[in-house]
Scaffold this motif. Sequence first.
Motif, PDB file in Angstrom:
ATOM      1  N   ALA A 246       0.863  -1.180   0.000  1.00  0.00           N
ATOM      2  CA  ALA A 246       0.000   0.000   0.000  1.00  0.00           C
ATOM      3  C   ALA A 246       0.896   1.225   0.000  1.00  0.00           C
ATOM      4  O   ALA A 246       1.962   1.212   0.611  1.00  0.00           O
ATOM      5  N   THR A 247       0.495   2.268  -0.682  1.00  0.00           N
ATOM      6  CA  THR A 247       1.298   3.493  -0.708  1.00  0.00           C
ATOM      7  C   THR A 247       0.524   4.699  -0.211  1.00  0.00           C
ATOM      8  O   THR A 247       1.102   5.755  -0.010  1.00  0.00           O
TER       9      THR A 247
ATOM     10  N   ASP B 290      -4.890  -2.276   0.377  1.00  0.00           N
ATOM     11  CA  ASP B 290      -4.259  -1.851  -0.868  1.00  0.00           C
ATOM     12  C   ASP B 290      -5.322  -1.865  -1.955  1.00  0.00           C
ATOM     13  O   ASP B 290      -6.520  -1.881  -1.659  1.00  0.00           O
ATOM     14  N   THR B 291      -4.915  -1.862  -3.236  1.00  0.00           N
ATOM     15  CA  THR B 291      -5.887  -1.729  -4.312  1.00  0.00           C
ATOM     16  C   THR B 291      -6.717  -2.980  -4.531  1.00  0.00           C
ATOM     17  O   THR B 291      -7.746  -2.930  -5.213  1.00  0.00           O
ATOM     18  N   ALA B 292      -6.306  -4.109  -3.992  1.00  0.00           N
ATOM     19  CA  ALA B 292      -7.024  -5.358  -4.253  1.00  0.00           C
ATOM     20  C   ALA B 292      -7.522  -6.049  -2.996  1.00  0.00           C
ATOM     21  O   ALA B 292      -8.509  -6.781  -3.046  1.00  0.00           O
ATOM     22  N   MET B 293      -6.844  -5.862  -1.876  1.00  0.00           N
ATOM     23  CA  MET B 293      -7.135  -6.637  -0.677  1.00  0.00           C
ATOM     24  C   MET B 293      -7.071  -5.789   0.583  1.00  0.00           C
ATOM     25  O   MET B 293      -6.370  -4.782   0.629  1.00  0.00           O
ATOM     26  N   VAL B 294      -7.811  -6.218   1.592  1.00  0.00           N
ATOM     27  CA  VAL B 294      -7.544  -5.775   2.949  1.00  0.00           C
ATOM     28  C   VAL B 294      -6.944  -6.988   3.643  1.00  0.00           C
ATOM     29  O   VAL B 294      -7.460  -8.103   3.549  1.00  0.00           O
TER      30      VAL B 294
ATOM     31  N   ASN C  18     -11.319  -2.822  -3.030  1.00  0.00           N
ATOM     32  CA  ASN C  18     -11.062  -2.083  -4.271  1.00  0.00           C
ATOM     33  C   ASN C  18     -10.713  -0.621  -4.049  1.00  0.00           C
ATOM     34  O   ASN C  18     -10.675   0.145  -4.985  1.00  0.00           O
ATOM     35  N   VAL C  19     -10.457  -0.219  -2.832  1.00  0.00           N
ATOM     36  CA  VAL C  19     -10.095   1.178  -2.530  1.00  0.00           C
ATOM     37  C   VAL C  19      -8.917   1.165  -1.571  1.00  0.00           C
ATOM     38  O   VAL C  19      -8.931   0.457  -0.576  1.00  0.00           O
ATOM     39  N   ASN C  20      -7.863   1.930  -1.896  1.00  0.00           N
ATOM     40  CA  ASN C  20      -6.744   2.015  -0.953  1.00  0.00           C
ATOM     41  C   ASN C  20      -6.507   3.444  -0.495  1.00  0.00           C
ATOM     42  O   ASN C  20      -5.510   3.746   0.131  1.00  0.00           O
TER      43      ASN C  20
ATOM     44  N   GLY D  82     -15.553   2.548   0.742  1.00  0.00           N
ATOM     45  CA  GLY D  82     -15.458   1.840  -0.521  1.00  0.00           C
ATOM     46  C   GLY D  82     -16.297   0.581  -0.497  1.00  0.00           C
ATOM     47  O   GLY D  82     -17.328   0.504   0.170  1.00  0.00           O
ATOM     48  N   ARG D  83     -15.862  -0.448  -1.217  1.00  0.00           N
ATOM     49  CA  ARG D  83     -16.608  -1.696  -1.248  1.00  0.00           C
ATOM     50  C   ARG D  83     -16.654  -2.324   0.131  1.00  0.00           C
ATOM     51  O   ARG D  83     -17.665  -2.891   0.554  1.00  0.00           O
ATOM     52  N   LEU D  84     -15.541  -2.262   0.853  1.00  0.00           N
ATOM     53  CA  LEU D  84     -15.471  -2.847   2.185  1.00  0.00           C
ATOM     54  C   LEU D  84     -16.298  -2.004   3.157  1.00  0.00           C
ATOM     55  O   LEU D  84     -16.063  -0.818   3.325  1.00  0.00           O
TER      56      LEU D  84
END
Length: 221
Positions: free
Chosen positions: A144-145, A164-168, A185-187, A202-204
Amino acid sequence: KPFESAAALEQWLDQNAVQGEVRNLIVSRFPTIRQLGDDVVHCLDAATGRTLWKQTWPSQAAENGASCTPCVVDGRCYVIGADSDVHCLDARTGRQIWNGKAGAGAKHCSFIVVDGLAIIPAGPLTAFDAATGQVRWSNDKVKATVSSPACWTSDGKSYVIVRDTAMVSCVNAATGEIVWQEKDNVNGASPVVAGDYLVGEGRLDVLSRGQLHHPAQLRRH
Protein backbone atom coordinates in the motif's frame (compact mmCIF):
# COMPACT_ATOMS: atom_id res chain seq x y z
CA LYS A 1 32.90 14.43 -18.95
CA PRO A 2 30.86 16.35 -16.38
CA PHE A 3 29.92 19.97 -17.13
CA GLU A 4 29.21 22.32 -14.27
CA SER A 5 26.78 24.40 -16.32
CA ALA A 6 25.26 24.88 -19.75
CA ALA A 7 27.83 27.64 -20.32
CA ALA A 8 30.68 25.18 -19.66
CA LEU A 9 29.22 22.80 -22.24
CA GLU A 10 28.97 25.61 -24.81
CA GLN A 11 32.59 26.56 -24.14
CA TRP A 12 33.75 22.98 -24.66
CA LEU A 13 31.84 22.78 -27.96
CA ASP A 14 33.50 26.01 -29.13
CA GLN A 15 36.95 24.71 -28.19
CA ASN A 16 36.37 21.55 -30.19
CA ALA A 17 34.80 23.35 -33.17
CA VAL A 18 31.53 21.43 -32.90
CA GLN A 19 28.94 23.32 -34.94
CA GLY A 20 25.73 22.94 -36.93
CA GLU A 21 23.32 20.05 -36.57
CA VAL A 22 25.79 17.99 -34.52
CA ARG A 23 26.11 20.78 -31.97
CA ASN A 24 22.34 21.20 -31.74
CA LEU A 25 21.89 17.46 -31.24
CA ILE A 26 24.45 17.34 -28.44
CA VAL A 27 22.98 20.33 -26.64
CA SER A 28 19.47 18.89 -26.88
CA ARG A 29 20.63 15.66 -25.18
CA PHE A 30 22.05 17.44 -22.14
CA PRO A 31 19.50 18.51 -19.50
CA THR A 32 19.96 22.11 -18.43
CA ILE A 33 17.69 21.79 -15.38
CA ARG A 34 18.09 19.35 -12.52
CA GLN A 35 15.11 18.92 -10.22
CA LEU A 36 16.04 18.78 -6.55
CA GLY A 37 13.88 18.21 -3.51
CA ASP A 38 14.19 17.88 0.24
CA ASP A 39 12.28 15.99 2.88
CA VAL A 40 11.49 18.41 5.71
CA VAL A 41 9.96 17.86 9.14
CA HIS A 42 8.94 20.86 11.25
CA CYS A 43 8.18 20.93 14.96
CA LEU A 44 6.14 23.93 16.11
CA ASP A 45 5.21 25.22 19.54
CA ALA A 46 1.47 24.49 19.72
CA ALA A 47 0.79 27.63 21.77
CA THR A 48 2.74 30.16 19.72
CA GLY A 49 3.45 28.57 16.32
CA ARG A 50 7.17 29.21 16.83
CA THR A 51 9.50 26.72 15.12
CA LEU A 52 11.24 24.59 17.76
CA TRP A 53 13.27 22.56 15.29
CA LYS A 54 13.43 21.65 11.61
CA GLN A 55 15.06 18.57 10.12
CA THR A 56 15.92 18.38 6.40
CA TRP A 57 17.32 15.63 4.17
CA PRO A 58 18.15 15.55 0.44
CA SER A 59 15.45 13.70 -1.49
CA GLN A 60 13.85 13.57 -4.92
CA ALA A 61 11.61 16.20 -6.45
CA ALA A 62 8.03 15.00 -6.81
CA GLU A 63 4.80 16.69 -7.83
CA ASN A 64 3.02 15.60 -4.67
CA GLY A 65 6.05 14.86 -2.52
CA ALA A 66 5.31 12.69 0.49
CA SER A 67 2.30 13.42 2.65
CA CYS A 68 2.73 10.96 5.49
CA THR A 69 1.42 11.95 8.91
CA PRO A 70 4.25 11.83 11.48
CA CYS A 71 3.80 9.05 14.03
CA VAL A 72 4.94 10.06 17.54
CA VAL A 73 5.33 7.32 20.15
CA ASP A 74 7.35 7.38 23.39
CA GLY A 75 9.15 10.59 22.47
CA ARG A 76 10.14 9.41 18.98
CA CYS A 77 8.83 10.64 15.64
CA TYR A 78 8.64 8.24 12.67
CA VAL A 79 8.27 9.56 9.10
CA ILE A 80 8.76 8.46 5.49
CA GLY A 81 10.03 10.75 2.74
CA ALA A 82 9.47 11.30 -0.98
CA ASP A 83 11.71 8.38 -2.05
CA SER A 84 10.74 5.92 0.71
CA ASP A 85 13.53 7.02 3.06
CA VAL A 86 12.37 6.39 6.61
CA HIS A 87 13.55 8.39 9.62
CA CYS A 88 13.23 8.07 13.37
CA LEU A 89 13.73 11.38 15.19
CA ASP A 90 13.92 12.52 18.77
CA ALA A 91 10.61 14.37 19.06
CA ARG A 92 12.03 16.88 21.53
CA THR A 93 15.15 17.90 19.61
CA GLY A 94 14.70 16.66 16.04
CA ARG A 95 17.93 14.66 16.28
CA GLN A 96 18.00 11.69 13.94
CA ILE A 97 18.10 8.41 15.86
CA TRP A 98 18.09 6.06 12.86
CA ASN A 99 17.15 5.97 9.20
CA GLY A 100 16.43 3.31 6.61
CA LYS A 101 14.64 2.46 3.37
CA ALA A 102 11.21 0.97 2.65
CA GLY A 103 10.73 0.33 -1.06
CA ALA A 104 11.23 3.12 -3.61
CA GLY A 105 9.32 6.14 -4.88
CA ALA A 106 6.87 8.50 -3.24
CA LYS A 107 4.62 7.10 -0.52
CA HIS A 108 1.78 8.77 1.37
CA CYS A 109 1.18 6.24 4.13
CA SER A 110 2.17 6.61 7.77
CA PHE A 111 3.86 4.49 10.41
CA ILE A 112 2.18 2.54 13.16
CA VAL A 113 4.15 1.39 16.21
CA VAL A 114 3.09 -1.96 17.66
CA ASP A 115 4.91 -3.99 20.33
CA GLY A 116 8.26 -2.31 19.70
CA LEU A 117 7.97 -2.44 15.89
CA ALA A 118 7.60 0.58 13.60
CA ILE A 119 5.54 -0.76 10.69
CA ILE A 120 4.75 0.94 7.38
CA PRO A 121 3.14 -0.42 4.17
CA ALA A 122 5.54 1.22 1.72
CA GLY A 123 5.76 -1.17 -1.22
CA PRO A 124 6.42 -4.24 0.89
CA LEU A 125 4.86 -4.06 4.33
CA THR A 126 7.98 -3.50 6.44
CA ALA A 127 8.57 -3.73 10.18
CA PHE A 128 11.54 -1.89 11.66
CA ASP A 129 12.79 -2.31 15.20
CA ALA A 130 11.43 0.89 16.72
CA ALA A 131 14.54 1.35 18.85
CA THR A 132 17.34 0.51 16.38
CA GLY A 133 15.87 0.70 12.86
CA GLN A 134 16.84 -2.89 12.06
CA VAL A 135 14.41 -4.54 9.63
CA ARG A 136 12.66 -7.30 11.57
CA TRP A 137 10.47 -8.58 8.73
CA SER A 138 8.91 -7.58 5.42
CA ASN A 139 6.02 -8.97 3.39
CA ASP A 140 5.97 -8.18 -0.33
CA LYS A 141 2.50 -9.72 -0.72
CA VAL A 142 0.99 -6.82 1.21
CA LYS A 143 1.47 -3.46 -0.47
CA ALA A 144 0.00 0.00 0.00
CA THR A 145 1.30 3.49 -0.71
CA VAL A 146 -1.62 5.68 0.36
CA SER A 147 -3.59 3.94 3.09
CA SER A 148 -2.06 3.84 6.57
CA PRO A 149 -2.30 0.71 8.71
CA ALA A 150 -4.39 0.13 11.82
CA CYS A 151 -3.74 -2.05 14.86
CA TRP A 152 -6.10 -4.80 16.00
CA THR A 153 -5.59 -6.66 19.30
CA SER A 154 -7.34 -9.99 19.82
CA ASP A 155 -6.76 -12.78 22.36
CA GLY A 156 -3.62 -11.06 23.59
CA LYS A 157 -2.01 -10.86 20.13
CA SER A 158 -1.41 -7.80 17.97
CA TYR A 159 -2.31 -7.62 14.31
CA VAL A 160 -1.85 -4.99 11.60
CA ILE A 161 -4.68 -4.22 9.16
CA VAL A 162 -3.57 -2.92 5.73
CA ARG A 163 -5.63 -1.91 2.68
CA ASP A 164 -4.26 -1.85 -0.87
CA THR A 165 -5.89 -1.73 -4.31
CA ALA A 166 -7.02 -5.36 -4.25
CA MET A 167 -7.13 -6.64 -0.68
CA VAL A 168 -7.54 -5.77 2.95
CA SER A 169 -5.05 -7.90 4.86
CA CYS A 170 -4.66 -8.88 8.48
CA VAL A 171 -1.03 -9.55 9.35
CA ASN A 172 0.53 -10.93 12.51
CA ALA A 173 2.46 -7.95 13.89
CA ALA A 174 5.21 -10.10 15.38
CA THR A 175 6.00 -12.19 12.28
CA GLY A 176 4.52 -10.46 9.22
CA GLU A 177 2.50 -13.58 8.43
CA ILE A 178 -0.85 -13.04 6.69
CA VAL A 179 -3.71 -14.24 8.91
CA TRP A 180 -6.61 -13.47 6.54
CA GLN A 181 -7.46 -11.38 3.48
CA GLU A 182 -10.69 -9.97 2.07
CA LYS A 183 -11.20 -8.56 -1.44
CA ASP A 184 -11.14 -4.78 -1.59
CA ASN A 185 -11.06 -2.08 -4.27
CA VAL A 186 -10.10 1.18 -2.53
CA ASN A 187 -6.74 2.01 -0.95
CA GLY A 188 -7.23 5.75 -0.43
CA ALA A 189 -8.90 5.55 2.96
CA SER A 190 -7.15 4.21 6.04
CA PRO A 191 -9.02 1.50 7.97
CA VAL A 192 -10.59 2.17 11.36
CA VAL A 193 -10.65 -0.57 14.01
CA ALA A 194 -12.88 -0.63 17.11
CA GLY A 195 -12.94 -3.79 19.16
CA ASP A 196 -13.34 -6.68 16.71
CA TYR A 197 -14.79 -4.48 13.95
CA LEU A 198 -13.04 -2.89 11.00
CA VAL A 199 -14.71 -0.09 9.01
CA GLY A 200 -13.48 1.13 5.64
CA GLU A 201 -14.71 3.44 2.87
CA GLY A 202 -15.46 1.84 -0.52
CA ARG A 203 -16.61 -1.70 -1.25
CA LEU A 204 -15.47 -2.85 2.19
CA ASP A 205 -18.11 -1.86 4.75
CA VAL A 206 -17.53 -3.69 8.03
CA LEU A 207 -15.37 -6.67 8.88
CA SER A 208 -15.79 -8.70 12.04
CA ARG A 209 -12.87 -11.11 12.58
CA GLY A 210 -12.33 -11.37 8.84
CA GLN A 211 -15.99 -11.81 7.89
CA LEU A 212 -17.58 -9.09 5.73
CA HIS A 213 -20.80 -7.53 7.04
CA HIS A 214 -22.92 -4.60 5.92
CA PRO A 215 -24.24 -1.97 8.35
CA ALA A 216 -27.84 -3.23 7.99
CA GLN A 217 -26.76 -6.73 9.03
CA LEU A 218 -24.95 -5.34 12.05
CA ARG A 219 -28.04 -3.40 13.13
CA ARG A 220 -30.09 -6.59 12.98
CA HIS A 221 -27.54 -8.27 15.24
